[in-house]
Write an enzyme that holds these catalytic residues in place. Structure first.
Site, PDB file in Angstrom:
ATOM      1  CE1 TYR A   1      -0.447 -12.754  12.246  1.00  0.00           C
ATOM      2  CE2 TYR A   1       0.573 -14.128  13.934  1.00  0.00           C
ATOM      3  CZ  TYR A   1       0.613 -13.528  12.684  1.00  0.00           C
ATOM      4  OH  TYR A   1       1.707 -13.706  11.853  1.00  0.00           O
TER       5      TYR A   1
ATOM      6  NE  ARG B   1      -1.605  -1.530   3.577  1.00  0.00           N
ATOM      7  CZ  ARG B   1      -1.839  -1.701   4.864  1.00  0.00           C
ATOM      8  NH1 ARG B   1      -3.057  -1.556   5.334  1.00  0.00           N
ATOM      9  NH2 ARG B   1      -0.840  -2.011   5.672  1.00  0.00           N
TER      10      ARG B   1
ATOM     11  N   GLY C   1       8.719 -18.642  12.835  1.00  0.00           N
ATOM     12  CA  GLY C   1       8.560 -18.149  14.202  1.00  0.00           C
ATOM     13  C   GLY C   1       8.935 -16.680  14.238  1.00  0.00           C
TER      14      GLY C   1
ATOM     15  CB  THR D   1       9.853  -7.760  10.057  1.00  0.00           C
ATOM     16  OG1 THR D   1       8.677  -8.166  10.774  1.00  0.00           O
ATOM     17  CG2 THR D   1      10.572  -9.002   9.555  1.00  0.00           C
ATOM     18  CD  GLU D   2       8.192  -1.367   8.540  1.00  0.00           C
ATOM     19  OE1 GLU D   2       6.963  -1.250   8.353  1.00  0.00           O
ATOM     20  OE2 GLU D   2       9.045  -0.762   7.871  1.00  0.00           O
TER      21      GLU D   2
ATOM     22  CG  ASP E   1      -5.977  -2.750   1.375  1.00  0.00           C
ATOM     23  OD1 ASP E   1      -5.890  -3.956   1.666  1.00  0.00           O
ATOM     24  OD2 ASP E   1      -6.345  -1.874   2.181  1.00  0.00           O
ATOM     25  CB  VAL E   2      -3.954  -8.109  -0.114  1.00  0.00           C
ATOM     26  CG1 VAL E   2      -2.605  -8.065  -0.803  1.00  0.00           C
ATOM     27  CG2 VAL E   2      -3.820  -8.019   1.396  1.00  0.00           C
TER      28      VAL E   2
END
Ligand code: NDP
Ligand code: 8X3
Length: 253
Positions: A153, A34, A184, A188-189, A60-61
């Site tokens: 999640y 995006r 695992g 990352t962000e 945007d998926v």
């Protein structure tokens, strides 16, 4: 002829590292996300550092129309896609089920599950016409064992595992490989997004041990994507040395 990879969520983390790895190995890259500025910057870097073609696509998926518009209108030179990496995704919040926010549930289901379905469906006609292809779906250890406060999640990543198994069976006749990679914890962000910009909370996730890094996942995906034609890795769990599964991570005090 160069091969082509299509990567969702290439503006940071795994997706960016996957683009960097495949570009360095002379694959043409379709990079999506995006954040247009980040995509454009990556496209410029990749095409100036390597002798390849790069196509940045902003969508945007989770928006069905945007996904189909982007893929259906690909020009002929970009329709010969060898590998799709369904990577775009997020965790929103980490809360007990009773405290968690419905908007967060929606964001995770819409992106991690519906987004993956939309992109897969939009990509299928191209690979069916080609007579082969490879979907690489990014699951998670969270899709193998549910952990406390992981609720939706984890559910979304269990869904990625189930969809990957279903795709593998149903796409056999089209000679499309399906691989589910389940990492695992990787720095990352991801945690910054999960904790909505709280840097301290995000940093704490990776304290006391050496987590995975995006490059580890990129290298693993490169391996899976370059096996002989008759070989398919269906399901792969990858963690850092310090992590056994969703629950057990050995942290130094
Ligand atoms: P990052 O936050 O670094 O990257 C996520 C990427 O997904 C970004 O490029 C972001 O791009 C993109 N994205 C998010 N939402 C959307 C959307 N609606 N439409 C299009 N793109 C979107 O995280 P990771 O690289 O760590 O995560 C990548 C995948 O790996 C995710 O599916 C995550 O669940 C999974 N994973 C991560 C682990 C980890 O510990 N890091 C472990 C296991 C799995 P933009 O914001 O520009 O749209
Ligand atoms: C991301 C890894 O441990 O936060 O899927 O679920 S974890």
């Amino acid at each position: 002829m160069n091969k082509t990879i299509f990567i969702t969520g290439a503006t940071s983390g795994f997706g960016k590292a996957i683009a960097e790895k495949f570009a360095a190995e002379n694959w043409n890259c379709i990079i999506t996300g995006r954040r247009k500025n980040k995509l454009d910057k990556l496209a410029t870097t990749l095409s100036s550092n390597h002798n390849i073609k790069v196509l940045p696509l902003v969508f945007d998926v989770s928006k069905k129309d945007e996904v189909f518009a982007a893929i259906d209108t690909l020009k002929t030179e970009w329709r010969n896609i060898d590998v799709l990496v369904n990577n775009a995704g997020l965790a929103a919040g980490r809360d007990l089920f009773d405290k968690a926010i419905l908007d967060d549930f929606d964001a995770m289901i819409d992106t991690n599950v519906k987004g993956l379905l939309y992109v897969s469906k939009a990509m299928l006609p191209l690979m069916i016409e080609k007579g082969k292809g490879h979907f690489i779906n990014i699951g998670s250890t969270a899709g193998k064992e549910v952990y406390k406060e992981g609720n939706v999640y984890c559910a979304s990543k269990f869904a990625v595992n189930a969809i990957s198994q279903a795709q593998r069976m149903d796409l056999l006749q089209h000679k499309i490989k399906v691989t589910c990679i389940n990492p695992g914890a990787a720095e990352t962000e991801f945690s910054l997004v999960r904790f909505k910009g709280d840097e301290e909370k995000a940093k704490a996730v990776y304290a006391g041990y050496k987590p995975l890094f995006a490059e580890d996942i990129a290298n693993t995906i490169f391996y899976c994507a370059n096996l002989p034609e008759h070989v398919c890795i269906n399901d792969l769990v990858i963690t850092s040395l310090a992590q056994a599964n969703s629950f057990y991570t050995y942290k130094e005090e």
